[in-house]
Design an enzyme around this catalytic site. Structure first.
Site, PDB file in Angstrom:
ATOM      1  N   TYR A   1       0.862  -1.189   0.000  1.00  0.00           N
ATOM      2  CA  TYR A   1       0.000   0.000   0.000  1.00  0.00           C
ATOM      3  C   TYR A   1       0.894   1.232   0.000  1.00  0.00           C
ATOM      4  O   TYR A   1       1.415   1.644   1.031  1.00  0.00           O
ATOM      5  CB  TYR A   1      -0.917  -0.029   1.224  1.00  0.00           C
ATOM      6  CG  TYR A   1      -1.956   1.069   1.260  1.00  0.00           C
ATOM      7  CD1 TYR A   1      -2.185   1.906   0.165  1.00  0.00           C
ATOM      8  CD2 TYR A   1      -2.738   1.264   2.385  1.00  0.00           C
ATOM      9  CE1 TYR A   1      -3.135   2.897   0.206  1.00  0.00           C
ATOM     10  CE2 TYR A   1      -3.698   2.253   2.441  1.00  0.00           C
ATOM     11  CZ  TYR A   1      -3.896   3.070   1.351  1.00  0.00           C
ATOM     12  OH  TYR A   1      -4.843   4.066   1.400  1.00  0.00           O
TER      13      TYR A   1
ATOM     14  N   LYS B   1      -0.898  -0.984  -4.346  1.00  0.00           N
ATOM     15  CA  LYS B   1      -2.012  -0.031  -4.373  1.00  0.00           C
ATOM     16  C   LYS B   1      -1.412   1.365  -4.349  1.00  0.00           C
ATOM     17  O   LYS B   1      -0.683   1.729  -3.428  1.00  0.00           O
ATOM     18  CB  LYS B   1      -2.920  -0.254  -3.160  1.00  0.00           C
ATOM     19  CG  LYS B   1      -4.017   0.793  -2.988  1.00  0.00           C
ATOM     20  CD  LYS B   1      -4.846   0.510  -1.742  1.00  0.00           C
ATOM     21  CE  LYS B   1      -5.787   1.673  -1.423  1.00  0.00           C
ATOM     22  NZ  LYS B   1      -6.612   1.423  -0.231  1.00  0.00           N
TER      23      LYS B   1
END
Length: 283
Positions: free
Chosen positions: A129, A155
């Site tokens: 992330y 992400k």
């Protein structure tokens, strides 16, 4: 199209597991392709491991569609991250969304060691992330992380960074968009889908947009992006979980307040959120 669910809290700030279950049921009925829990939108950095375990268990219990369940890991040391990751796995998560350490940051070598240790300890697919300003994962670092067996994707919250990641790593890993304000553009740029708060707020719109994009109906995908932009503007300023919860509440799904010290939106913010929902055609 994967929503990161919010974490409902009671007035005493304990997790409201009953409302959590209701929200999960709603999201699972909207055509989503996966569901993520205890990430940034779910205030995961503010949750205990015990709370995380029960939340993920509820998602798994309600997941009759058998879509992937992704557990969030937001911790500041390798040891703590492994502990939380193991709890996610025990609760039934299929994969992990792992935030880089954020307090002290880390070197490229430290980040490699971090993700490698988590992968080896838990043996689940890992999605990086890339959201931490003090510890950004560059395309070059991500290319190195792709050598780790369990790392399957990233992400990305910054649109330019997403383009760079697709160009550098797109053939080696999946690049998920969290660029809520311009999802359509990131799909065109090569994102494989979205894991973002906007999906939690407006899952049906996001599913329709992704399906339109895949089917070549670019006009519909662009039209939906205009609607989504109104919603994103309503929670674009930090801290965002309280604003996201207010959007969901005004959409007809009460999910409680954010955990302190995140405050409820001020009256003028609530009025602006209502206007955004109207402009998006959701109320």
């Amino acid at each position: 199209v994967i929503p990161p669910i919010v974490t409902p809290f009671l007035e005493n700030e304990d997790v409201d597991f009953t409302t959590t279950r209701r929200e999960v049921k709603y999201l699972l009925g909207t055509g989503i392709d996966g569901i993520a829990a205890t990430g940034s939108t779910g205030e995961g950095a503010l949750l205990s491991d015990e709370e995380i375990q029960r939340i993920v268990e509820i998602v798994v219990e309600e997941n009759t569609a058998r879509i992937p369940v992704i557990g969030g890991v937001i911790r500041n040391s390798t040891r703590d991250a492994i502990t939380t990751a193991q709890i996610d796995k025990k609760a039934g998560a299929d994969a992990l969304l792992v935030t880089p350490v954020f307090y002290h940051g880390a070197t490229p070598e430290g980040n490699y060691a971090y993700y490698k240790a988590i992968g080896e300890a838990v043996e689940l697919p890992l999605i990086v992330y890339n959201v931490v300003p003090t510890n950004l994962i560059s395309p070059e670092v991500m290319l190195k992380l792709c050598e780790i067996e369990h790392v399957v994707g990233i992400k990305q919250v910054d649109p330019k960074g997403l383009v760079d990641l697709v160009l550098t790593c797109g053939e080696r890993t999946k690049v998920f968009s969290a660029c809520d304000e311009m999802l359509y553009s990131t799909y065109v740029a090569g994102a494989c889908g979205v894991i973002g708060a906007i999906v939690t707020v407006a899952p049906e719109l996001c599913v329709r947009q992704w399906q339109a994009f895949k089917n070549g109906d670019q006009q519909t995908a662009q039209d939906i992006q205009q609607k989504l932009a109104y919603l994103v503007k309503a929670y674009s300023e930090k801290p965002f979980p309280g604003k996201v919860k207010e959007l969901i509440h005004q959409h007809g799904r009460p999910v409680g307040k954010a955990r302190s010290p995140i405050l409820e939106p001020a009256p003028e913010e609530r009025a602006s959120i209502q206007k955004s929902l109207k402009l998006a055609g959701l109320i």
